[in-house]
Enzyme design. Structure first.
Site, short mmCIF file in Angstrom:
data_model
loop_
_atom_site.label_atom_id
_atom_site.label_comp_id
_atom_site.label_asym_id
_atom_site.label_seq_id
_atom_site.Cartn_x
_atom_site.Cartn_y
_atom_site.Cartn_z
N CYS A 252 0.80 -1.22 0.00
CA CYS A 252 0.00 0.00 0.00
C CYS A 252 0.83 1.28 0.00
O CYS A 252 0.28 2.38 -0.05
CB CYS A 252 -0.93 0.00 1.22
SG CYS A 252 -1.89 -1.50 1.35
N HIS B 158 -3.09 7.77 6.36
CA HIS B 158 -3.27 6.45 5.77
C HIS B 158 -4.65 5.93 6.17
O HIS B 158 -5.38 5.42 5.33
CB HIS B 158 -2.16 5.51 6.24
CG HIS B 158 -2.19 4.18 5.56
ND1 HIS B 158 -2.11 4.04 4.19
CD2 HIS B 158 -2.31 2.92 6.06
CE1 HIS B 158 -2.16 2.76 3.88
NE2 HIS B 158 -2.29 2.06 4.99
N GLU C 121 -1.34 5.10 13.98
CA GLU C 121 -1.13 6.37 13.28
C GLU C 121 -1.48 7.56 14.17
O GLU C 121 -0.78 8.58 14.15
CB GLU C 121 -1.96 6.40 11.99
CG GLU C 121 -1.62 7.60 11.11
CD GLU C 121 -2.19 7.50 9.70
OE1 GLU C 121 -1.83 8.35 8.86
OE2 GLU C 121 -3.02 6.60 9.44
N LYS D 148 -9.91 7.52 2.52
CA LYS D 148 -10.31 6.12 2.31
C LYS D 148 -11.75 5.89 2.74
O LYS D 148 -12.39 4.95 2.27
CB LYS D 148 -9.38 5.18 3.06
CG LYS D 148 -7.99 5.01 2.44
CD LYS D 148 -7.18 3.96 3.19
CE LYS D 148 -5.81 3.74 2.55
NZ LYS D 148 -4.89 4.88 2.79
N HIS E 292 -9.84 1.75 -0.07
CA HIS E 292 -8.40 1.54 -0.04
C HIS E 292 -7.97 0.94 -1.37
O HIS E 292 -8.23 -0.23 -1.65
CB HIS E 292 -8.05 0.59 1.11
CG HIS E 292 -6.59 0.54 1.44
ND1 HIS E 292 -5.61 0.90 0.54
CD2 HIS E 292 -5.93 0.16 2.57
CE1 HIS E 292 -4.42 0.75 1.10
NE2 HIS E 292 -4.59 0.31 2.33
N PHE F 37 1.56 -3.02 4.61
CA PHE F 37 1.94 -4.33 5.11
C PHE F 37 3.43 -4.54 4.80
O PHE F 37 3.94 -4.11 3.78
CB PHE F 37 1.14 -5.42 4.42
CG PHE F 37 -0.27 -5.59 4.93
CD1 PHE F 37 -0.72 -4.95 6.06
CD2 PHE F 37 -1.16 -6.42 4.25
CE1 PHE F 37 -2.02 -5.12 6.53
CE2 PHE F 37 -2.46 -6.60 4.70
CZ PHE F 37 -2.89 -5.95 5.84
#
Length: 401
Positions: free
Chosen positions: A161, A293, A304, A325, A330, A389
């Site tokens: 991502c 994010h 975050e 998002k 996403h 990830f």
């Protein structure tokens, strides 16, 4: 400190619109493109997503191209055309050997791979002859290079991502270090083949209803897809041909957690943002907005939020943070580019996109989430975060032109 570059062109294909004007209007209004995907596959644990609906390849490519480039490449090529046109470089005719193209993707050509297995295992047919080149992760970069005649560095970046954000920083470095005069950068992914959706269902991180980042009661992400592409040049390049830049790109920060494959580490996130501030020459007090994010998963949003508070928590007025998002889903390898485009929209128009679907504050996420409605704010400097990830963290520093 890295050299500040100009963003001179933008392009997008997304669930929120297939041009910059449509995307900007929708994202700044707090609209959503998340809807039922039961027509794609009806028997998943989740039922909503944000696919790009109404994208007609025949409107953009001849029949030979359609037969040889996969959906994720089609997205990138169309977005790349828009960005190249806005930049004015088609008429300026830069040296092809000095044009770089770097496009990020997490998935590669998963549509053609799924089709190949279906033909082989279900229909007892051979895969299509172009299955291998259609699957290549560098397909989008190579297609854009073919269309604009780029003969400089051309390649793909794949880091889950964070792919698009990494690609943007790599392109920035190529120009800043003198290896190219122009860099076409961004990210693309197609995310709605049936087998791919079933794999995400097995991972159990997709929300059963909607994405509500930073909110109490959040239950996971919503999948989206699309592409966003930008043209990067040195300061003054647009003015020299009678144009003006869309925004300034001051570089960013990159870190790796070197830890768990899936669980985020807030210190890596904080480190990427700290490096982005250093690259831009900014103090924490000078940042006016963060496009987070913000996946809507319990662990990511908690980490975050902790990272943001560690770096920006001393401010008198909380720093506005939102996750687009919640509106566009996403888009995996494309997400960093789509979110950078949303950040540019906020800088240009003085409107912060909201985090929609927000229910109530979570004690673990003590930030200002721009909850549910857009907010007017004259912001000149912002960060756009992408955390992947594998423990890969990127933060981009963007400024109003």
């Amino acid at each position: 400190m890295l050299q500040a570059l100009e963003i001179t062109g933008r392009g997008v294909v997304s669930s929120m619109g297939q041009d910059v004007e449509s995307f900007t209007r929708a994202v700044l209004a707090g609209e959503t493109s998340v809807a039922s995907i039961d027509d794609i596959v009806p028997d998943l644990r989740f039922h909503n997503g944000a696919p790009v609906r109404g994208f007609d390849p025949a409107a953009h490519f001849d029949s030979r191209a359609i037969a040889t480039i996969d959906r994720f490449t089609q997205f990138a090529a169309v977005a790349g055309r828009q960005a190249w046109a806005e930049s004015g470089l088609a008429a300026a005719k830069p040296d092809p050997r000095r044009i770089a193209v770097v496009i990020g993707t997490a998935n590669g050509g998963i549509d053609i791979i799924e089709e190949g297995y279906r033909r082989l295992l279900v229909e007892n047919l051979k895969p299509r002859p172009f299955t291998i080149p259609m699957n290549m992760a560098n397909g989008p970069a190579s297609r854009i290079a073919l269309e604009i005649g780029a003969r400089g560095p051309v390649f793909a970046v794949s880091s889950a991502c964070a792919s698009a954000a990494h690609a943007m920083l790599v392109g920035h470095m190529l120009v800043a270090q003198g290896l190219a005069d122009v860099a076409v950068v961004g990210g693309t992914d197609s995310c709605f083949p049936v087998g791919f959706l079933r794999a995400w269902d097995a991972l159990r991180v997709v929300s059963g209803d909607v994405c509500r980042p930073f909110s109490k009661g959040r239950a996971g992400l919503i999948l989206g897809e699309g592409a966003a592409v930008f043209v990067l040049e040195r300061p003054g390049a647009a003015a020299a041909r009678g144009g003006k830049p869309c925004a300034h790109f001051l570089g960013g920060g990159m870190t790796s957690d070197a830890g768990d494959l899936l669980a985020p580490d807030w210190t890596g996130m904080e480190g990427a943002m700290r490096l982005a501030l250093a690259a831009a020459g900014w103090q924490p007090s000078e940042v006016g907005y963060i496009n987070a994010h913000g996946t809507g998963t319990p662990a990511n949003d908690r980490a975050e939020s902790k990272a943001i508070n560690a770096l920006f928590g001393g401010r008198e007025v909380p720093l506005p943070v939102s996750s687009t998002k919640s509106m566009i889903g996403h888009a995996l390898g494309a997400s960093g580019a789509l979110e950078a485009l949303a950040t540019l929209a906020a800088l240009e128009h003085g409107i912060l996109p909201p985090t929609i679907n927000f229910l109530e504050a979570d004690p673990d996420c003590t930030i200002d989430p721009v909850a549910n409605a857009p907010r007017r704010a004259a912001v000149s400097q912002a960060l756009s975060n992408s955390f992947a990830f594998g423990g890969l963290n990127v933060s981009l520093a963007l400024a109003r032109a």
